[in-house]
Scaffold this active site. Structure first.
Site, PDB file in Angstrom:
ATOM      1  N   ASP A  78       0.861  -1.178   0.000  1.00  8.12           N
ATOM      2  CA  ASP A  78       0.000   0.000   0.000  1.00  8.12           C
ATOM      3  C   ASP A  78       0.900   1.230   0.000  1.00  8.12           C
ATOM      4  O   ASP A  78       2.100   1.128   0.285  1.00  8.12           O
ATOM      5  CB  ASP A  78      -0.931   0.003   1.214  1.00  8.12           C
ATOM      6  N   ASP A  82      -1.160   4.956   7.544  1.00  7.94           N
ATOM      7  CA  ASP A  82      -1.615   6.154   8.244  1.00  7.94           C
ATOM      8  C   ASP A  82      -2.235   5.749   9.579  1.00  7.94           C
ATOM      9  O   ASP A  82      -1.601   5.851  10.625  1.00  7.94           O
ATOM     10  CB  ASP A  82      -2.605   6.896   7.353  1.00  7.94           C
ATOM     11  N   TRP A 145      -0.106  15.613   5.043  1.00  3.36           N
ATOM     12  CA  TRP A 145      -0.925  15.169   3.919  1.00  3.36           C
ATOM     13  C   TRP A 145       0.015  14.847   2.766  1.00  3.36           C
ATOM     14  O   TRP A 145       0.691  15.730   2.239  1.00  3.36           O
ATOM     15  CB  TRP A 145      -1.887  16.281   3.525  1.00  3.36           C
ATOM     16  N   PRO A 149       1.541  11.705  -7.140  1.00  4.53           N
ATOM     17  CA  PRO A 149       1.420  12.178  -8.518  1.00  4.53           C
ATOM     18  C   PRO A 149       0.194  11.617  -9.236  1.00  4.53           C
ATOM     19  O   PRO A 149      -0.354  12.276 -10.115  1.00  4.53           O
ATOM     20  CB  PRO A 149       2.722  11.716  -9.178  1.00  4.53           C
TER      21      PRO A 149
END
Length: 163
Positions: A78, A82, A145, A149
Protein backbone atom coordinates in the site's frame (compact mmCIF):
# COMPACT_ATOMS: atom_id res chain seq x y z
CA UNK A 1 -2.30 20.19 7.94
CA UNK A 2 0.77 20.77 5.78
CA UNK A 3 1.20 18.90 2.50
CA UNK A 4 4.15 16.97 1.10
CA UNK A 5 4.16 16.51 -2.68
CA UNK A 6 5.83 13.37 -4.03
CA UNK A 7 7.02 12.71 -7.59
CA UNK A 8 6.93 9.49 -9.61
CA UNK A 9 10.73 9.55 -9.62
CA UNK A 10 10.81 9.62 -5.81
CA UNK A 11 8.37 6.72 -5.67
CA UNK A 12 10.31 4.70 -8.24
CA UNK A 13 13.60 5.21 -6.40
CA UNK A 14 12.01 4.36 -3.05
CA UNK A 15 10.54 1.15 -4.52
CA UNK A 16 13.91 0.19 -6.05
CA UNK A 17 15.71 0.73 -2.73
CA UNK A 18 13.00 -1.15 -0.85
CA UNK A 19 13.09 -4.06 -3.32
CA UNK A 20 16.78 -4.47 -2.54
CA UNK A 21 15.93 -4.58 1.18
CA UNK A 22 13.23 -7.17 0.54
CA UNK A 23 15.54 -9.30 -1.60
CA UNK A 24 18.27 -9.22 1.05
CA UNK A 25 15.87 -10.11 3.90
CA UNK A 26 14.80 -13.60 4.91
CA UNK A 27 11.35 -12.97 3.39
CA UNK A 28 10.98 -13.87 -0.28
CA UNK A 29 7.48 -13.10 -1.56
CA UNK A 30 5.79 -15.49 -3.97
CA UNK A 31 3.05 -12.98 -4.74
CA UNK A 32 2.41 -9.25 -4.26
CA UNK A 33 -1.04 -8.25 -3.03
CA UNK A 34 -1.76 -4.64 -4.01
CA UNK A 35 -4.36 -2.80 -1.95
CA UNK A 36 -6.62 -0.99 -4.41
CA UNK A 37 -6.11 2.67 -4.95
CA UNK A 38 -2.70 3.63 -3.68
CA UNK A 39 -1.07 0.19 -3.68
CA UNK A 40 -1.29 -0.50 -7.42
CA UNK A 41 1.56 1.71 -8.64
CA UNK A 42 4.16 0.80 -5.99
CA UNK A 43 3.21 -2.89 -6.39
CA UNK A 44 3.80 -2.68 -10.14
CA UNK A 45 7.17 -0.99 -9.65
CA UNK A 46 8.20 -3.57 -7.03
CA UNK A 47 7.26 -6.35 -9.47
CA UNK A 48 9.93 -5.09 -11.86
CA UNK A 49 12.57 -5.90 -9.24
CA UNK A 50 10.99 -8.83 -7.36
CA UNK A 51 9.73 -10.66 -10.47
CA UNK A 52 6.63 -12.19 -8.84
CA UNK A 53 2.97 -11.97 -9.86
CA UNK A 54 0.58 -9.30 -8.57
CA UNK A 55 -2.94 -9.81 -7.27
CA UNK A 56 -5.15 -7.04 -5.97
CA UNK A 57 -7.99 -6.33 -3.58
CA UNK A 58 -10.11 -3.22 -3.39
CA UNK A 59 -10.62 -1.24 -0.23
CA UNK A 60 -14.30 -2.04 -0.16
CA UNK A 61 -14.30 -5.73 -0.99
CA UNK A 62 -12.03 -8.62 -0.12
CA UNK A 63 -13.14 -11.33 -2.50
CA UNK A 64 -11.92 -14.85 -3.13
CA UNK A 65 -8.49 -13.57 -4.29
CA UNK A 66 -7.31 -13.64 -0.68
CA UNK A 67 -8.70 -17.18 -0.28
CA UNK A 68 -6.10 -18.38 -2.80
CA UNK A 69 -3.05 -17.18 -0.88
CA UNK A 70 -2.51 -20.39 1.12
CA UNK A 71 0.97 -21.91 1.00
CA UNK A 72 2.47 -18.68 -0.40
CA UNK A 73 4.64 -15.89 0.95
CA UNK A 74 2.38 -12.88 0.45
CA UNK A 75 3.67 -9.30 0.24
CA UNK A 76 0.86 -6.79 0.82
CA UNK A 77 1.60 -3.37 -0.73
CA UNK A 78 0.00 0.00 0.00
CA UNK A 79 1.13 3.57 -0.43
CA UNK A 80 0.86 4.69 3.21
CA UNK A 81 0.42 3.34 6.72
CA UNK A 82 -1.62 6.15 8.24
CA UNK A 83 -4.10 4.77 10.79
CA UNK A 84 -3.25 1.12 9.93
CA UNK A 85 -6.95 0.24 9.60
CA UNK A 86 -6.82 -0.77 5.90
CA UNK A 87 -3.55 -2.66 6.17
CA UNK A 88 -4.66 -4.43 9.34
CA UNK A 89 -7.94 -5.53 7.74
CA UNK A 90 -6.14 -6.84 4.67
CA UNK A 91 -3.57 -8.75 6.77
CA UNK A 92 -6.39 -10.20 8.87
CA UNK A 93 -8.20 -11.44 5.73
CA UNK A 94 -5.03 -12.86 4.13
CA UNK A 95 -4.15 -14.74 7.33
CA UNK A 96 -7.46 -16.64 7.05
CA UNK A 97 -6.03 -18.47 4.01
CA UNK A 98 -3.03 -19.64 6.07
CA UNK A 99 -0.14 -18.40 3.91
CA UNK A 100 3.42 -19.47 4.74
CA UNK A 101 4.40 -15.89 5.57
CA UNK A 102 2.87 -12.42 5.28
CA UNK A 103 4.88 -9.28 4.66
CA UNK A 104 3.61 -5.73 4.42
CA UNK A 105 5.32 -2.97 2.44
CA UNK A 106 4.28 0.66 2.51
CA UNK A 107 5.96 3.49 0.64
CA UNK A 108 5.45 5.80 3.62
CA UNK A 109 4.79 5.18 7.29
CA UNK A 110 3.33 8.17 9.13
CA UNK A 111 4.99 8.61 12.50
CA UNK A 112 1.93 8.63 14.71
CA UNK A 113 -0.12 6.30 16.87
CA UNK A 114 -2.06 3.73 14.87
CA UNK A 115 -5.66 2.72 15.55
CA UNK A 116 -4.64 -0.93 15.37
CA UNK A 117 -1.44 -0.65 17.42
CA UNK A 118 2.16 0.31 16.79
CA UNK A 119 3.70 -3.12 17.32
CA UNK A 120 4.71 -4.06 13.76
CA UNK A 121 8.40 -3.76 13.11
CA UNK A 122 11.15 -5.63 11.32
CA UNK A 123 11.87 -7.69 14.43
CA UNK A 124 8.29 -9.07 14.59
CA UNK A 125 7.45 -7.90 18.07
CA UNK A 126 5.22 -9.79 20.47
CA UNK A 127 2.61 -12.04 18.93
CA UNK A 128 -0.71 -10.47 18.17
CA UNK A 129 -3.70 -12.26 16.71
CA UNK A 130 -3.03 -10.19 13.57
CA UNK A 131 0.62 -9.80 12.77
CA UNK A 132 3.03 -9.79 9.87
CA UNK A 133 6.28 -11.67 9.49
CA UNK A 134 7.95 -8.67 7.87
CA UNK A 135 6.99 -5.00 7.94
CA UNK A 136 8.92 -2.95 5.41
CA UNK A 137 8.81 0.82 5.01
CA UNK A 138 10.21 2.90 2.17
CA UNK A 139 10.40 6.06 4.29
CA UNK A 140 9.16 7.35 7.63
CA UNK A 141 7.31 10.69 7.44
CA UNK A 142 5.65 13.09 9.82
CA UNK A 143 1.87 13.17 9.94
CA UNK A 144 1.44 15.39 6.88
CA UNK A 145 -0.92 15.17 3.92
CA UNK A 146 0.93 13.18 1.25
CA UNK A 147 0.01 14.26 -2.27
CA UNK A 148 0.82 11.55 -4.82
CA UNK A 149 1.42 12.18 -8.52
CA UNK A 150 -1.43 9.88 -9.56
CA UNK A 151 -3.82 12.31 -7.83
CA UNK A 152 -2.59 15.30 -9.85
CA UNK A 153 -4.73 17.06 -12.42
CA UNK A 154 -1.67 18.98 -13.67
CA UNK A 155 1.47 16.85 -13.32
CA UNK A 156 3.85 19.73 -14.09
CA UNK A 157 2.33 21.87 -11.35
CA UNK A 158 2.47 18.90 -8.97
CA UNK A 159 6.14 18.26 -9.73
CA UNK A 160 7.02 21.92 -9.22
CA UNK A 161 5.43 21.77 -5.74
CA UNK A 162 7.37 18.58 -4.97
CA UNK A 163 10.75 20.22 -5.61
Amino acid sequence: MSKQYITYNQIHKLCAESANKILSSDFTPDVILAIGGGGYIPARILRTFLKVPIKSVSLELYDDITDKMGDSNVLIVDEVDDTRSTLYTCVEKVLESKPKKVGAFVLYNKLKNKHKGNHWDNEKAEKDHVNVDHYLVGAEVDDVWLVYPWEALDIDEHNSKAQ
